[in-house]
Design a protein around this motif. Structure first.
Motif, PDB file in Angstrom:
ATOM      1  N   CYS A 131      -3.989   3.270  10.719  1.00 56.61           N
ATOM      2  CA  CYS A 131      -3.894   3.558   8.926  1.00 56.61           C
ATOM      3  C   CYS A 131      -4.845   4.320   8.362  1.00 56.61           C
ATOM      4  O   CYS A 131      -5.956   3.589   8.261  1.00 56.61           O
ATOM      5  CB  CYS A 131      -2.754   3.003   8.658  1.00 56.61           C
TER       6      CYS A 131
ATOM      7  N   LEU B  75      -2.988  -2.031   8.839  1.00 54.89           N
ATOM      8  CA  LEU B  75      -2.236  -2.575   7.564  1.00 54.89           C
ATOM      9  C   LEU B  75      -1.834  -3.756   7.183  1.00 54.89           C
ATOM     10  O   LEU B  75      -1.503  -5.233   8.212  1.00 54.89           O
ATOM     11  CB  LEU B  75      -0.841  -2.053   7.577  1.00 54.89           C
TER      12      LEU B  75
ATOM     13  N   PRO C 221       3.550   3.912   8.689  1.00 53.45           N
ATOM     14  CA  PRO C 221       2.885   4.444   9.653  1.00 53.45           C
ATOM     15  C   PRO C 221       2.030   4.114  11.052  1.00 53.45           C
ATOM     16  O   PRO C 221       1.903   2.619  11.053  1.00 53.45           O
ATOM     17  CB  PRO C 221       1.499   5.007   8.425  1.00 53.45           C
TER      18      PRO C 221
ATOM     19  N   LEU D 272      -5.697  -2.274   2.626  1.00 52.62           N
ATOM     20  CA  LEU D 272      -5.749  -1.114   5.226  1.00 52.62           C
ATOM     21  C   LEU D 272      -7.081  -2.998   5.231  1.00 52.62           C
ATOM     22  O   LEU D 272      -8.223  -2.141   4.689  1.00 52.62           O
ATOM     23  CB  LEU D 272      -6.132  -0.424   5.142  1.00 52.62           C
TER      24      LEU D 272
ATOM     25  N   LYS E 171     -10.629   4.081   6.278  1.00 53.50           N
ATOM     26  CA  LYS E 171      -9.143   3.119   7.269  1.00 53.50           C
ATOM     27  C   LYS E 171      -9.830   2.307   6.602  1.00 53.50           C
ATOM     28  O   LYS E 171      -9.512   0.879   7.508  1.00 53.50           O
ATOM     29  CB  LYS E 171     -10.131   3.290   8.083  1.00 53.50           C
TER      30      LYS E 171
ATOM     31  N   ASP F 142      -1.805   7.751   4.197  1.00 55.07           N
ATOM     32  CA  ASP F 142      -0.840   7.407   4.741  1.00 55.07           C
ATOM     33  C   ASP F 142      -0.734   6.050   3.692  1.00 55.07           C
ATOM     34  O   ASP F 142       0.764   6.984   3.437  1.00 55.07           O
ATOM     35  CB  ASP F 142      -1.350   6.460   6.334  1.00 55.07           C
TER      36      ASP F 142
ATOM     37  N   PRO G  91      -0.451   3.203  13.292  1.00 50.07           N
ATOM     38  CA  PRO G  91      -1.991   2.723  13.298  1.00 50.07           C
ATOM     39  C   PRO G  91      -2.807   3.215  14.178  1.00 50.07           C
ATOM     40  O   PRO G  91      -2.523   3.893  15.322  1.00 50.07           O
ATOM     41  CB  PRO G  91      -2.003   1.720  14.370  1.00 50.07           C
TER      42      PRO G  91
END
Length: 194
Positions: free
Chosen positions: A22, A44, A18, A39, A86, A26, A20
């Protein structure tokens, strides 16, 4: 006449990460390919599955904690820790209430978080995880450095940050009282199988 076998070209599955920032949602859409996705503030963090010395230390410590834990607490390995939408981590080992059965844990349920340091995660475990776990309010964080003998570093929450860690080196018994009384020599974490 010789028959020729037709070889089908092998296809590799391409994983599309995915964009950012993320979110946990996701990550849940990614295939389970053995890669550890975490995360930090929407960024990531990707790491491979741990090597055997790392896994051995996790298993040995989980056995030690399981033997010492009161019946209302249980050590579990590699659980999902959702801090925010997140911020999502997979600690190597945690201590949680024994009556829980769920996919995601919240920081309030984690009594102890443990990371066994790998060469590729040294700075993440030493700095980023210590900062993230203290900000999440996890009362105790243990970092285990295998290349130091091994050495156990114990962080205890004081307000909204951890005090400097106390180090317990291999060859000396660590007598700990939190999250429950437990005593062990860090050297036990990488001992050969009996």
């Amino acid at each position: 006449m010789t028959a020729l076998a037709t070889m089908e070209p092998t296809t590799t599955r391409k994983i599309v990460l995915p964009a950012p920032p993320c979110t946990v949602d996701d990550l849940l859409k990614l295939p389970d390919d053995g890669t550890r996705y975490e995360l930090f503030n929407g960024s990531l963090l990707v790491s491979p599955s741990p090597a055997s010395p790392h896994q051995r230390a996790i298993y040995r410590l989980q056995c030690i904690l399981d033997h010492a834990a009161p019946s209302e607490l249980e050590p579990l390995s590699t659980v999902n820790l959702r801090v925010t939408d997140k911020d999502y981590y997979i600690p190597d080992l945690v201590v949680v209430p024994a009556d829980t059965a769920q996919l995601m844990f919240s920081p309030e349920e984690i009594t102890l978080a443990v990371e066994v340091v790998s060469p590729s995660t040294k700075m993440i475990d030493k700095v980023l995880k210590a900062t993230a776990y203290s900000a999440a309010g996890i009362p105790i964080y243990w970092r285990i450095e295998l290349d130091e003998g091994p050495t156990l570093y114990v962080y205890e929450l004081n307000g909204d940050s951890y005090d400097p860690p106390t180090a317990y080196k291999a060859g000396a018994v660590a007598n700990l009282t939190v999250p429950f009384p437990v005593s062990f020599d860090p050297a036990e974490l990488d001992r050969p199988r009996r």
